[in-house]
Motif scaffolding. Structure first.
Motif, PDB file in Angstrom:
ATOM      1  N   ALA A   1       0.833  -1.210   0.000  1.00  0.00           N
ATOM      2  CA  ALA A   1       0.000   0.000   0.000  1.00  0.00           C
ATOM      3  C   ALA A   1       0.860   1.249   0.000  1.00  0.00           C
TER       4      ALA A   1
ATOM      5  N   GLU B   1      -4.488   8.883   5.504  1.00  0.00           N
ATOM      6  CA  GLU B   1      -5.090   8.239   4.332  1.00  0.00           C
ATOM      7  C   GLU B   1      -6.596   8.491   4.233  1.00  0.00           C
ATOM      8  N   HIS B   2      -7.200   9.020   5.294  1.00  0.00           N
ATOM      9  CA  HIS B   2      -8.656   9.186   5.324  1.00  0.00           C
ATOM     10  C   HIS B   2      -8.965  10.621   5.734  1.00  0.00           C
TER      11      HIS B   2
ATOM     12  N   CYS C   1       1.057   4.307  -2.698  1.00  0.00           N
ATOM     13  CA  CYS C   1       0.901   5.713  -2.324  1.00  0.00           C
ATOM     14  C   CYS C   1       2.053   6.553  -2.846  1.00  0.00           C
TER      15      CYS C   1
ATOM     16  N   ALA D   1      -2.300  12.985  -1.067  1.00  0.00           N
ATOM     17  CA  ALA D   1      -3.264  12.833   0.023  1.00  0.00           C
ATOM     18  C   ALA D   1      -4.653  13.309  -0.384  1.00  0.00           C
TER      19      ALA D   1
ATOM     20  N   LYS E   1      -7.231  10.676  -1.651  1.00  0.00           N
ATOM     21  CA  LYS E   1      -7.613   9.553  -0.806  1.00  0.00           C
ATOM     22  C   LYS E   1      -8.889   9.846  -0.045  1.00  0.00           C
ATOM     23  N   ASN E   2      -9.884   8.986  -0.234  1.00  0.00           N
ATOM     24  CA  ASN E   2     -11.085   9.007   0.595  1.00  0.00           C
ATOM     25  C   ASN E   2     -11.649  10.412   0.794  1.00  0.00           C
TER      26      ASN E   2
ATOM     27  N   ALA F   1      -0.948   7.294  10.272  1.00  0.00           N
ATOM     28  CA  ALA F   1      -0.996   6.885   8.871  1.00  0.00           C
ATOM     29  C   ALA F   1      -2.435   6.670   8.418  1.00  0.00           C
ATOM     30  N   TYR F   2      -3.238   6.055   9.288  1.00  0.00           N
ATOM     31  CA  TYR F   2      -4.646   5.858   8.929  1.00  0.00           C
ATOM     32  C   TYR F   2      -5.330   7.204   8.710  1.00  0.00           C
TER      33      TYR F   2
ATOM     34  N   THR G   1       0.390   9.179  -6.101  1.00  0.00           N
ATOM     35  CA  THR G   1      -0.884   9.418  -5.436  1.00  0.00           C
ATOM     36  C   THR G   1      -0.681  10.426  -4.326  1.00  0.00           C
TER      37      THR G   1
ATOM     38  N   TYR H   1      -2.609   1.261  13.451  1.00  0.00           N
ATOM     39  CA  TYR H   1      -3.421   1.457  12.251  1.00  0.00           C
ATOM     40  C   TYR H   1      -4.779   0.771  12.417  1.00  0.00           C
TER      41      TYR H   1
END
Length: 328
Positions: free
Chosen positions: A16, A64-65, A20, A26, A29-30, A60-61, A24, A284
């Protein structure tokens, strides 16, 4: 109770991270505007090595969100500080709290405060007694068993007499800590080796210097030890230093953690192996499961992440994967 295999998680995370890094950003992402946004409070017991890795996993989570914001506090191992920090998060009306407990057996006030406020509590890194939504744990008993079996494998491979007495020394973390207690339960695996004898067990308090002092006493007293099982890598390093400083051939030493420092020590031949404790993944997962709960999913009572045995042959690959995660 569900088990999560650490090596699968580790490889998935590295893949993953590679994706990233391939153009890609930030903002991609989501970012679905239909997603609910959540503010999650995170209470860390400290920021020592493994907790800093868990912190990196939590962050990190969130990175990504875009719909997840963290408010993070470090209790520096103080129970009263952690309670005050919890109360502070409640006053900020966070959507949930993720907790690494200073005292897993004494979290009643935190649990009750969260219940009274209607704020879900998810616990990770160490077990919390009581009634959090879920505990996201390590397979500490399994870690201990792996240490024993690998130590015995090395002993036999090195020409040790499996029919003679095999003297084992144990250095533990603080025994009011669930992780230490469970790893020592794993050492009951020694009963499967009829000639294994525990000649001494001392509390090293997770600390390199304390473990070094224990090993120095064993050396000066002429204690005959074939294998030393350490509850973590830091103490394993201290034990190995004691033997190196005394210019005495060291016994087989096995740690737990798979920290950068520990993996480097294995590569340098300072001790013989460790069990990788996926702290980054644990952090995470803590935020991931918290968000799943907030999205209406039903969680199980606990989730257990299994460790991975690390030998001198696999230490470099494990170190490379760890650095890839922490430096992403």
């Amino acid at each position: 109770m569900k088990k999560i295999t650490a090596m699968i998680l580790l490889l998935a995370m590295v893949l993953a991270l590679a994706a990233c890094s391939d153009g890609t950003n930030a903002d991609d992402k989501n970012t679905d505007s239909s997603e609910d946004t959540y503010t999650i409070g995170v209470l860390y017991l400290d920021q020592e090595v493994l907790l800093s890795e868990a912190t990196a996993g939590c962050q990190a989570y969130a990175a990504e969100h875009s719909n997840v914001k963290l408010i993070e506090y470090n209790a520096n191992k103080d129970v009263s500080t952690q309670l005050k920090q919890c109360e502070n998060l409640i006053s900020q009306n966070v959507d949930a709290i993720a907790l690494t407990p200073v005292d897993g057996a004494g979290c009643d006030q935190i649990i009750n405060a969260c219940k009274d406020a209607g704020i879900p509590l998810i616990c990770f890194h160490a077990k919390v007694n009581g009634a959090p939504i879920t505990n996201i744990l390590f397979d500490n008993v399994g870690f201990g068993k792996m240490q024993v079996d690998y130590a015995m494998e090395i002993f036999e491979k090195n020409g040790g007499d499996m029919n003679g007495t095999i003297n084992v020394g144990i250095v533990t973390g603080k025994l009011d800590n669930q992780n230490a207690v469970e790893r020592c339960q794993g050492y009951e695996q020694l009963k499967n080796y009829a000639n294994a004898t525990i000649v001494d067990e001392q509390v090293g308090s997770w600390n390199r210097d304390d473990a070094m002092a224990i090993a120095e006493n064993w050396i000066t007293s002429g204690r005959d030890i074939d294998i030393i099982l350490s509850n973590n890598d830091a103490m394993a390093i201290g034990i190995s230093l004691a033997y190196a400083n005394a210019n005495v051939e060291r016994p087989i030493i096995i740690g737990v953690g798979g920290t950068e420092e520990g993996l480097t020590a294995i590569l340098n031949g300072d001790f013989d192996g460790t069990v990788f404790q996926p702290a980054y993944q644990n952090g995470y997962d803590a935020i991931d499961f918290t968000v799943k709960y907030l999205n209406g999913e039903t969680l199980e009572e606990s989730y257990v992440t299994e460790g991975v045995l690390v030998t001198p042959e696999t230490a470099q690959a494990t170190l490379d994967d760890l650095n890839a995660m922490l430096n992403s």
